[in-house]
Design a protein around this motif. Structure first.
Motif, PDB file in Angstrom:
ATOM      1  N   GLU A   1      37.811  20.964 -14.992  1.00 48.60           N
ATOM      2  CA  GLU A   1      36.258  21.409 -14.367  1.00 48.60           C
ATOM      3  C   GLU A   1      35.635  22.820 -14.789  1.00 48.60           C
ATOM      4  OE1 GLU A   1      39.206  23.823 -11.755  1.00 48.60           O
ATOM      5  OE2 GLU A   1      38.882  22.156 -12.487  1.00 48.60           O
ATOM      6  N   ARG A   2      36.522  23.546 -15.413  1.00 45.25           N
ATOM      7  CA  ARG A   2      35.745  24.350 -15.944  1.00 45.25           C
ATOM      8  C   ARG A   2      36.037  24.429 -17.750  1.00 45.25           C
ATOM      9  NH1 ARG A   2      37.128  29.588 -14.018  1.00 45.25           N
ATOM     10  NH2 ARG A   2      35.797  30.230 -15.861  1.00 45.25           N
ATOM     11  N   LEU A   3      35.743  23.195 -18.249  1.00 43.94           N
ATOM     12  CA  LEU A   3      35.791  23.071 -19.630  1.00 43.94           C
ATOM     13  C   LEU A   3      34.399  22.355 -19.997  1.00 43.94           C
ATOM     14  CD1 LEU A   3      39.615  22.031 -20.426  1.00 43.94           C
ATOM     15  CD2 LEU A   3      39.105  24.264 -20.534  1.00 43.94           C
ATOM     16  N   ALA A   4      34.174  23.512 -21.516  1.00 40.78           N
ATOM     17  CA  ALA A   4      32.752  22.417 -22.107  1.00 40.78           C
ATOM     18  C   ALA A   4      33.617  21.433 -23.166  1.00 40.78           C
ATOM     19  CB  ALA A   4      32.091  23.651 -21.966  1.00 40.78           C
ATOM     20  N   GLY A   5      34.375  21.316 -23.212  1.00 39.14           N
ATOM     21  CA  GLY A   5      35.029  20.492 -24.724  1.00 39.14           C
ATOM     22  C   GLY A   5      36.060  21.374 -25.054  1.00 39.14           C
ATOM     23  N   ALA A   6      37.392  20.280 -25.648  1.00 37.67           N
ATOM     24  CA  ALA A   6      38.605  20.264 -26.365  1.00 37.67           C
ATOM     25  C   ALA A   6      38.909  20.249 -27.560  1.00 37.67           C
ATOM     26  CB  ALA A   6      40.026  20.240 -24.966  1.00 37.67           C
ATOM     27  N   ALA A   7      39.743  20.517 -28.336  1.00 36.15           N
ATOM     28  CA  ALA A   7      40.096  19.870 -30.117  1.00 36.15           C
ATOM     29  C   ALA A   7      41.612  20.511 -29.797  1.00 36.15           C
ATOM     30  CB  ALA A   7      39.438  21.265 -30.576  1.00 36.15           C
ATOM     31  N   LEU A   8      42.124  19.237 -30.166  1.00 37.58           N
ATOM     32  CA  LEU A   8      43.685  19.682 -30.411  1.00 37.58           C
ATOM     33  C   LEU A   8      44.102  19.556 -32.088  1.00 37.58           C
ATOM     34  CD1 LEU A   8      44.441  17.035 -27.343  1.00 37.58           C
ATOM     35  CD2 LEU A   8      45.628  19.035 -27.690  1.00 37.58           C
ATOM     36  N   LEU A   9      44.287  20.594 -32.240  1.00 39.01           N
ATOM     37  CA  LEU A   9      44.316  20.309 -33.805  1.00 39.01           C
ATOM     38  C   LEU A   9      46.416  20.654 -33.984  1.00 39.01           C
ATOM     39  CD1 LEU A   9      42.386  23.391 -34.950  1.00 39.01           C
ATOM     40  CD2 LEU A   9      41.802  21.464 -34.517  1.00 39.01           C
ATOM     41  N   ALA A  10      46.574  19.036 -35.133  1.00 42.65           N
ATOM     42  CA  ALA A  10      47.881  18.698 -35.007  1.00 42.65           C
ATOM     43  C   ALA A  10      48.704  18.967 -33.850  1.00 42.65           C
ATOM     44  CB  ALA A  10      48.613  19.181 -36.563  1.00 42.65           C
ATOM     45  N   PRO A  11      48.408  18.782 -32.153  1.00 46.59           N
ATOM     46  CA  PRO A  11      48.843  18.758 -31.319  1.00 46.59           C
ATOM     47  C   PRO A  11      50.390  19.218 -31.682  1.00 46.59           C
ATOM     48  CG  PRO A  11      47.489  17.411 -31.088  1.00 46.59           C
ATOM     49  CD  PRO A  11      47.644  17.551 -32.400  1.00 46.59           C
TER      50      PRO A  11
END
Length: 355
Positions: A172-182
């Motif tokens: 609920e606190r996130l506006a978006g997320a990105a994972l880079l070669a996780p």
């Protein structure tokens, strides 16, 4: 006369046996003492403590009494349209972020915060590190900096566990997320056995054993990483074979770069165990949840992966994104693991994530 001779022989045999016993016990005690010494981590030298590293970074005070260090880039916070928290990779720090261009940061109105995970750089160690605590650190950092009710998170490599934890514990606190070669945990239950086994067996033997020790006996990890006889982590040793040409070249340059060596020294200045080893325990230990069981969040989530990544098998990322259809998957051809070093990549991530 015969009795005297036999008595002497018996005495000498007993004496010889006693000497052997003493030698064996002495060696045993020495080995146990050495094992205890190497298994027990060195007491961390906290930043700002007597004899410890100096405090040079901005820091926020957390609810459990620790300090978290951070750095800022992009436009001033009060002028920002987008606010992003970046989680660095293994052996990185608050200073190693996305490497987006100043022009794009200003054009989009991006304010970015990089932070030292617990035990790294100038953030206090946390002997109770966990995925839940990682998400709470991010949330408390955002609140201390007054980033507002929603913000973006980006995680690179091993720092991806911070993004998964945020998606689990505070979506609920996130506006978006990105994972880079996780980086992935081969024991996530959602993987088909044949897929995870094949990917696992494709890793160097030393890494396989390090994963086992971290998962089954984390208390032994410090000893395992310091013993000289058995193969351990190729990543920590810097001996990983990297199939991508850019990765291989960057790896060689980083090994000889005094700047990179100094950055790694600063990242681990409070102790290798409190930074690298505890990172490994969280990432490769027993997870509190399976990312592949996460429900669809009401935000954009992107994952970038190189198809020539020598550290994270592309096959497992494909499967994760096949399971989690709500992730926008971007597979980069002829690309390795060090995505943030690819020219223009940081700009692409921002323009895609914030579009």
């Amino acid at each position: 006369m015969a009795d005297t001779t036999n008595s002497k022989k018996s005495f000498h045999c007993k004496n010889h046996g006693m000497r052997r016993f003493v030698v064996v016990v002495t060696i045993g005690i020495a080995l146990l003492s050495w094992f205890y010494t190497t298994a027990k981590p060195v007491q961390p030298k906290l930043c700002g403590s007597p004899g410890g590293p100096p405090i040079t970074a901005k820091r926020v005070y957390l609810s459990d009494g620790r300090y978290l260090a951070y750095s800022e880039s992009g436009v001033p916070k009060e002028d920002a349209k987008y606010k992003i928290i970046f989680s660095h990779g293994f052996s990185g720090s608050r200073l190693t972020t996305l490497r987006a261009s100043t022009e794009i940061m200003e054009e989009l109105g991006v304010y970015m915060v990089g932070y030292d995970r617990a035990g790294y750089g100038e953030s206090d160690p946390n002997p109770y590190r966990s995925l839940r605590r990682e998400a709470l650190d991010v949330e408390e950092l955002a609140d201390a900096l007054e980033l507002g009710p929603k913000f973006f998170v980006i995680g690179f490599s091993l720092g991806g566990h911070s993004v998964w934890a945020s998606l689990k514990y505070m979506p609920e606190r996130l506006a978006g997320a990105a994972l880079l070669a996780p980086v992935i945990n081969y024991r996530w239950p959602g993987f088909p056995r044949n897929l995870s086994t094949e990917a696992y067996n494709g890793q160097p033997v030393g890494d396989q054993w390090t994963f086992r020790v971290t998962y089954y006996a984390p208390w032994l990890l410090n000893w395992w990483m310091n013993q000289p006889w058995l193969p351990s982590s190729s990543v920590v040793k810097g001996t990983t074979s990297l199939p991508n040409k850019l990765d291989a070249r960057l790896h060689m340059e980083m090994k000889s770069s005094e700047i990179v060596k100094e950055m790694k020294r600063l990242a681990t200045q409070q102790g290798v165990h409190e930074s690298l080893h505890r990172d490994m325990m969280v990432m490769f230990g027993k997870w509190e949840f399976d990312p592949m069981d996460l429900p669809p969040p009401n935000i954009p989530v992107h994952l970038w992966q190189g198809d020539e990544d020598g550290l994270v098998p592309v096959t497992v990322q494909r499967y994760i994104c096949h399971r989690l259809r709500w992730i926008d998957y971007h597979e980069l051809p002829s690309t390795g693991h060090f995505l943030t070093m690819v020219p223009g990549f940081g700009d692409t991530v921002l323009k895609t994530l914030l579009a």
